[in-house]
Design an enzyme around this catalytic site. Structure first.
Site, PDB file in Angstrom:
ATOM      1  N   GLU A   9       0.791  -1.225   0.000  1.00 36.34           N
ATOM      2  CA  GLU A   9       0.000   0.000   0.000  1.00 36.34           C
ATOM      3  C   GLU A   9       0.826   1.279   0.000  1.00 36.34           C
ATOM      4  OE1 GLU A   9      -3.360   0.152   2.696  1.00 36.34           O
ATOM      5  OE2 GLU A   9      -3.391  -2.024   2.791  1.00 36.34           O
ATOM      6  N   ASP A  82      -2.562  -4.507   3.498  1.00 32.14           N
ATOM      7  CA  ASP A  82      -2.703  -4.754   4.932  1.00 32.14           C
ATOM      8  C   ASP A  82      -3.651  -5.915   5.227  1.00 32.14           C
ATOM      9  OD1 ASP A  82      -0.971  -2.724   5.503  1.00 32.14           O
ATOM     10  OD2 ASP A  82      -2.483  -1.252   6.047  1.00 32.14           O
ATOM     11  N   ASP A  84      -6.438  -6.709   6.690  1.00 31.80           N
ATOM     12  CA  ASP A  84      -7.768  -6.422   7.232  1.00 31.80           C
ATOM     13  C   ASP A  84      -8.754  -6.306   6.074  1.00 31.80           C
ATOM     14  OD1 ASP A  84      -7.101  -3.998   6.090  1.00 31.80           O
ATOM     15  OD2 ASP A  84      -7.000  -2.898   7.976  1.00 31.80           O
ATOM     16  N   GLU A  86     -10.108  -3.701   4.610  1.00 31.62           N
ATOM     17  CA  GLU A  86      -9.700  -2.706   3.617  1.00 31.62           C
ATOM     18  C   GLU A  86      -8.566  -3.240   2.758  1.00 31.62           C
ATOM     19  OE1 GLU A  86     -11.105   0.232   2.849  1.00 31.62           O
ATOM     20  OE2 GLU A  86     -12.643  -0.181   4.344  1.00 31.62           O
ATOM     21  N   TYR A 298       0.787  -5.265  13.483  1.00 32.54           N
ATOM     22  CA  TYR A 298      -0.276  -4.510  12.810  1.00 32.54           C
ATOM     23  C   TYR A 298      -1.161  -3.801  13.820  1.00 32.54           C
ATOM     24  CZ  TYR A 298      -3.721  -3.369   9.248  1.00 32.54           C
ATOM     25  OH  TYR A 298      -4.549  -2.692   8.390  1.00 32.54           O
ATOM     26  N   ARG A 300      -4.182  -2.314  13.520  1.00 33.40           N
ATOM     27  CA  ARG A 300      -5.650  -2.334  13.453  1.00 33.40           C
ATOM     28  C   ARG A 300      -6.116  -3.714  13.877  1.00 33.40           C
ATOM     29  NH1 ARG A 300      -4.218   0.819   8.984  1.00 33.40           N
ATOM     30  NH2 ARG A 300      -4.948   2.978   9.166  1.00 33.40           N
ATOM     31  N   HIS A 345      -6.076 -10.827  14.390  1.00 33.80           N
ATOM     32  CA  HIS A 345      -4.633 -10.612  14.488  1.00 33.80           C
ATOM     33  C   HIS A 345      -4.218 -10.632  15.953  1.00 33.80           C
ATOM     34  CE1 HIS A 345      -5.235  -9.339  10.408  1.00 33.80           C
ATOM     35  NE2 HIS A 345      -5.976  -8.316  10.795  1.00 33.80           N
TER      36      HIS A 345
END
Length: 699
Positions: A9, A82, A84, A86, A298, A300, A345
């Site tokens: 990203e 990432d 997740d 998104e 990570y 989030r 996670h």
């Protein structure tokens, strides 16, 4: 010669991963999402199973061309966005834009950007998880439907430029409800009586608790005077002494929400800043000869789970640094705090506990170091033994009254040697030491202090308190909190004063209409249930189209009623006493994003505007000619500046005091802290407390 393309990203992430993978891999960045719904239209075919019409995001054409060209020159393309919802959606959009076969194993995920984690991830690529993608699509479409369907009605009926959002609207309502509670609050009087006592030269305090063998609340001065009369000539004698051992356990390692809360409490970071700095630590920091290394996992996540490898490393570190007594009998396991936690996670932790904050100091910015230290200390403490405290409670008799003294001392610090969690009230748990006391001891009475108090309304929401509330209510998800808080401020529905949220008139107006015509959007339970439905989509147990259809069935009816029955509200301008210095016409009060401001009534011929300022009665310390007035920044934050701006550029975030420094006669400003309000000189070290914290602040 490179035979694989890896797409991540961000450029920072690309740089770090590129070093780990070597010359056989080309690593490029998509710069986030490459496709999205169009801004100019709703972009959702409601009648066609809510089919989204994605377009390339403006400005991403050149990025996509570069990625397409690179993909044609390699044998394999890996999508490493990432880990997740998104990130999964970004990978899916990239697969479509680059015409990749998304049935192949081209998705790579890792929870930490370290050499070992990245290389291991590339050994086990997987297919794109469409359940994750559909959960993200459902949320995006749901928010688009709410925003793009309600906003035009508000524009037509209330005021141009207004907008509505699903999670944001609930957040504003929570803030508004608290403001209404504060407005309706009726303070109640109560009193305390503190006895300052001593034994063998050691002084301590005790508070009145009982009268004639029963607990007694003091509600007025007459009752206080009766107690004072009863103990005027009384001797104070120790009665029951209770000693007990209490264990205090460490807090679990950080989740996204708890990190945002603690960074707000201890570092003064806004949620958006916390996530931005955490992203930097996750993507990697240059560590000299070691190269670029991701320093935290990570950021989030709603999980408090820790890998066995990380726990073993923590155990070895704690044993070596602090000794065996600081290691718990068995590794600590933390259960999911929230019933809706996904546990996808690990918790947020350092990628290596051996990289302690002190050794990382030369490689980090101040903000990076402060946040890393918070994460590192929290994780280390979470793996340590509990603290052991000795507590003492002593009842002291004086005639027919009882006073109570309490105290504690740390027998074994355990995790507290490294870290203690903050709290929303800004108070700290300090040890109150009591001298050795025994039943029958007669005490020296040094002073008796009666004090009047009034109960306080519930406090306004700080960012930490609001994030905690949203999490407890199941509103939004960890990754949504920071953008939600930013959005409600940008739209002008709330402002921040003294680090606390306050609704603006604009916010009140919008919520009033939303409550009448779209009550389910503001219903906490409804919104929380919708989040659960999205989680079920992610788990693969719920169809995303069905979730949207069930929502839209009643929502469509609400839209029709609002279009027909919502009355047009004419916000009339209130004429002020001030005259426009440019054209001579009266200035009127206008309602803007951050409340009211003054504008010329001759608009559009005259476009003169000026802020509403409040003179605080202090002469400008810089130019000596102007006066200090209260103003608002573009983001709605209160500050203080000279009314002669731009001729004089004096500004201060702290409120200047009318009282000059008694030491050097310079300007003093009000500083608020956990201990209360103090005046601090801006030129020398002089300071003085002017307001103690109210003991009943959160009753």
């Amino acid at each position: 010669m490179a035979d694989s393309l890896v797409i991540v990203e961000s450029p920072a992430k690309a740089k770090t991963i590129g070093k780990y993978l070597g010359s056989k891999y080309i690593v490029k960045a998509s710069m986030g999402h490459v496709r999205d719904l169009p801004k100019s239209q709703i972009g959702v075919e409601v009648e066609n199973d809510f089919n989204p019409k994605y377009i390339t995001i403006r400005g991403k054409g050149s990025v996509l061309k570069e990625l397409k060209d690179a993909s044609k020159k390699v044998k394999k393309v890996y999508l490493a966005a990432d880990p997740d919802r998104e990130g999964e959606a970004i990978a899916w959009h990239l697969a479509h834009a680059l015409e990749l076969d998304d049935t192949q194993s081209l998705r790579v995920v890792f929870n930490e950007i370290t050499k070992t984690a990245v290389k291991d991830a590339f050994k086990t690529p997987r297919k794109i998880n469409m359940d994750l993608v559909n959960a993200q699509q459902a949320r995006r479409i749901l928010d688009r439907l709410v925003g793009y369907k309600i906003s035009p009605i508000l524009w037509k009926k209330v005021k141009k430029g207004l907008s509505a959002g699903r999670v944001q609207s609930v957040a504003v309502k929570i803030i508004l409800d608290r403001e209404n509670e504060i407005s309706a609050f009726v303070p109640e009087e109560y009193w305390t009586i503190t006895a300052k006592l001593a034994v063998n030269g050691s002084a301590f305090e005790a508070k009145f608790t009982q009268l004639n063998g029963a607990k007694k609340e003091l509600t007025n001065e007459q009752e206080v005077n009766e107690i004072l009369e009863a103990i005027r000539d009384a001797s104070f004698q120790v009665g029951e002494v209770k000693e007990r051992e209490r264990q205090r356990h460490p807090s679990p390692p950080f989740t996204t929400s708890s990190l945002q809360q603690e960074a707000a409490r201890k570092l003064g970071f806004r949620a958006a800043k916390t996530m931005s700095v955490a992203q930097q630590l996750y993507e990697g920091v240059e560590l000299g000869k070691e190269g670029t290394v991701g320093l935290i996992t990570y950021m989030r996540t709603d999980s408090t789970r820790i890998s066995g490898t990380a726990q073993e490393e923590a155990k070895e570190y704690i044993t070596e640094k602090y000794g065996d007594p600081f290691v718990p009998e068995s590794p600590r396991q933390y259960s999911k705090k929230a019933a809706n936690a996904q546990d996808a996670h690990e918790a947020i932790r350092p990628t290596s506990i051996l990289r302690d904050p002190e050794s990382m100091k030369p490689f980090m910015s101040r903000d990076q170091l402060r946040l890393y230290k918070l994460v590192w200390e929290r994780f280390v403490a979470s793996q340590m033994a509990s603290a052991v405290l000795d507590t003492l409670s002593v009842d002291i008799a004086a005639n027919n009254t009882v006073f109570r003294a309490t105290g504690s001392k740390v027998r074994f610090p355990g995790f507290m040697k490294v870290y203690v969690e903050g709290n929303d009230d800004g108070t700290t748990e300090e040890d109150k030491y009591l001298p050795e006391l025994h039943t029958g001891d007669v005490l020296e009475k040094q002073d008796i202090e009666p004090k009047q108090h009034f109960t306080q309304p519930p406090p306004r929401y700080t960012e930490a308190r609001l994030v905690k509330t949203l999490e407890e209510l199941g509103i939004g998800r960890p990754s949504t909190y920071a953008p939600t808080l930013e959005t409600i401020q940008k739209r002008g529905y709330v402002a921040i004063e003294e680090k606390k949220f306050m609704p603006t008139e604009l916010g009140e107006l919008v919520i009033e209409q939303m409550e009448q015509f779209f009550p389910e959007i503001l219903n906490v339970e409804f919104t929380a249930n919708m989040e659960e439905d999205l989680d079920h989509v992610e788990e693969g147990s719920e169809d995303w189209v069905k979730v949207l259809a069930e929502f839209y069935e009643s929502f469509e009816k609400r839209l029709e009623v609002a279009e027909e029955e919502m009355k047009e509200i004419e916000i009339e301008d209130e004429v002020s006493d001030e005259i426009c210095e440019k054209c001579g016409k009266p200035l009127v009060y206008k309602l803007g994003r951050f409340g009211k401001f003054l504008a010329c009534s001759g608009f559009p011929d005259c476009r003169n505007t000026k802020p509403i300022v409040k003179d605080i009665g202090v002469a400008c310390p810089k130019c000596k000619e102007g006066h200090v007035v209260e103003r608002r920044s573009k983001k709605g934050r209160v500050f203080f500046g000279c009314d002669r701006y731009p001729e004089c550029d004096f500004v201060s975030w702290d409120k200047p005091s009318t009282k000059p420094c008694p030491s050097c006669s310079s300007l003093m400003v009000e500083k608020k802290s956990k201990q209360g309000v103090k005046l601090q000189c801006t030129s020398c070290d002089y300071s003085e407390m002017v307001e103690e914290p109210d003991e009943a602040a959160d009753l």
